[in-house]
Design a protein around this motif. Structure first.
Motif, short mmCIF file in Angstrom:
data_model
loop_
_atom_site.label_atom_id
_atom_site.label_comp_id
_atom_site.label_asym_id
_atom_site.label_seq_id
_atom_site.Cartn_x
_atom_site.Cartn_y
_atom_site.Cartn_z
N ARG A 68 0.82 -1.22 0.00
CA ARG A 68 0.00 0.00 0.00
C ARG A 68 0.85 1.28 0.00
O ARG A 68 0.61 2.18 -0.81
CB ARG A 68 -0.94 -0.03 1.19
CG ARG A 68 -1.92 1.11 1.19
CD ARG A 68 -2.91 0.99 2.32
NE ARG A 68 -3.97 1.94 2.16
CZ ARG A 68 -5.12 1.84 2.75
NH1 ARG A 68 -5.38 0.83 3.55
NH2 ARG A 68 -6.05 2.76 2.56
N ASN A 85 2.17 10.35 2.58
CA ASN A 85 1.50 9.16 2.04
C ASN A 85 2.13 7.88 2.59
O ASN A 85 1.43 6.92 2.91
CB ASN A 85 1.53 9.17 0.51
CG ASN A 85 0.47 10.06 -0.07
OD1 ASN A 85 -0.66 10.06 0.38
ND2 ASN A 85 0.84 10.84 -1.06
N GLY A 109 0.08 5.16 4.73
CA GLY A 109 -0.01 3.79 4.24
C GLY A 109 0.50 2.79 5.25
O GLY A 109 -0.12 1.75 5.49
N ILE A 169 0.61 4.08 -3.00
CA ILE A 169 0.13 5.45 -2.82
C ILE A 169 1.22 6.48 -3.08
O ILE A 169 0.92 7.59 -3.49
CB ILE A 169 -0.56 5.68 -1.45
CG1 ILE A 169 0.37 5.43 -0.28
CG2 ILE A 169 -1.81 4.87 -1.34
CD1 ILE A 169 -0.25 5.72 1.08
#
Length: 184
Positions: free
Chosen positions: A87, A140, A144, A91
């Motif tokens: 993830r 980010n 994440g 991202i």
């Protein structure tokens, strides 16, 4: 369905501060960038469509994340111990950046196949765009990892602490490292 347009140092600061009125205190506040948010128009002039087609291609993970400090060996993100960071990789890949430039790079540092840290770099010389893009990547990355329950923190390490000899003005330019906490 919402889109954004990040406007950096070219924004009209005077009109922005006037619109903000008393909410903007020049002693405490500083405008780093402006972000317009809205729905995409169905009317897009031909020039804009051609321009956007050139810039809205995203780099693959193999051009953003690396397994060596020279950034020549792409990181194999689907192998352990990196596969648990799917993830955050994704991202960061899709994080907004000026002109979709994707100016941030990341190096995974391991010791005997154990993950030690991730080092984040600016890949271009830029006073505004690269640092803002790096900040977006770091935010980010942190979100994440938090969503996956992976705990860690950012820190700035010297070249000696990172075991790397580098020149100050060298690109890519090191900025920050993310260290995973021991009990993950």
């Amino acid at each position: 369905g919402l889109g954004t347009c990040w406007i950096g140092p070219g924004a009209d600061h005077k009109s922005i501060t006037q619109k903000l009125g008393d909410r903007f205190d020049p002693q405490k506040d500083h405008i780093v960038c402006v972000c317009a948010v809205g729905y995409r128009s169905s009317f897009i002039p031909m020039f804009i469509r051609i321009f956007n087609a050139q810039f809205f291609r995203r780099k693959p993970l193999t051009m953003l994340f690396f397994a060596d400090s020279q950034m020549t060996e792409p990181l194999t993100v689907d192998l352990s111990p990196f596969n648990k960071f799917g993830r955050p990789f994704e991202i960061c890949q899709w994080a907004p950046s000026s002109y979709n430039g994707q100016t941030t790079r990341c190096v995974a540092v391991t010791d005997k196949n154990d993950l030690v840290r991730f080092d984040f770099y600016e890949s271009i010389e830029s006073r505004y765009y690269a640092p803002v893009a790096l900040g977006i990547w770091c935010a980010n990355w942190e979100m994440g990892c938090e969503a996956l329950g992976i705990r860690g923190h950012f820190t700035i390490l010297s070249a000696e602490e990172r075991g790397i000899q580098e020149k100050e003005d060298q690109l890519p330019k090191y900025d920050v490292s993310w260290l995973m906490e021991e009990n993950n």
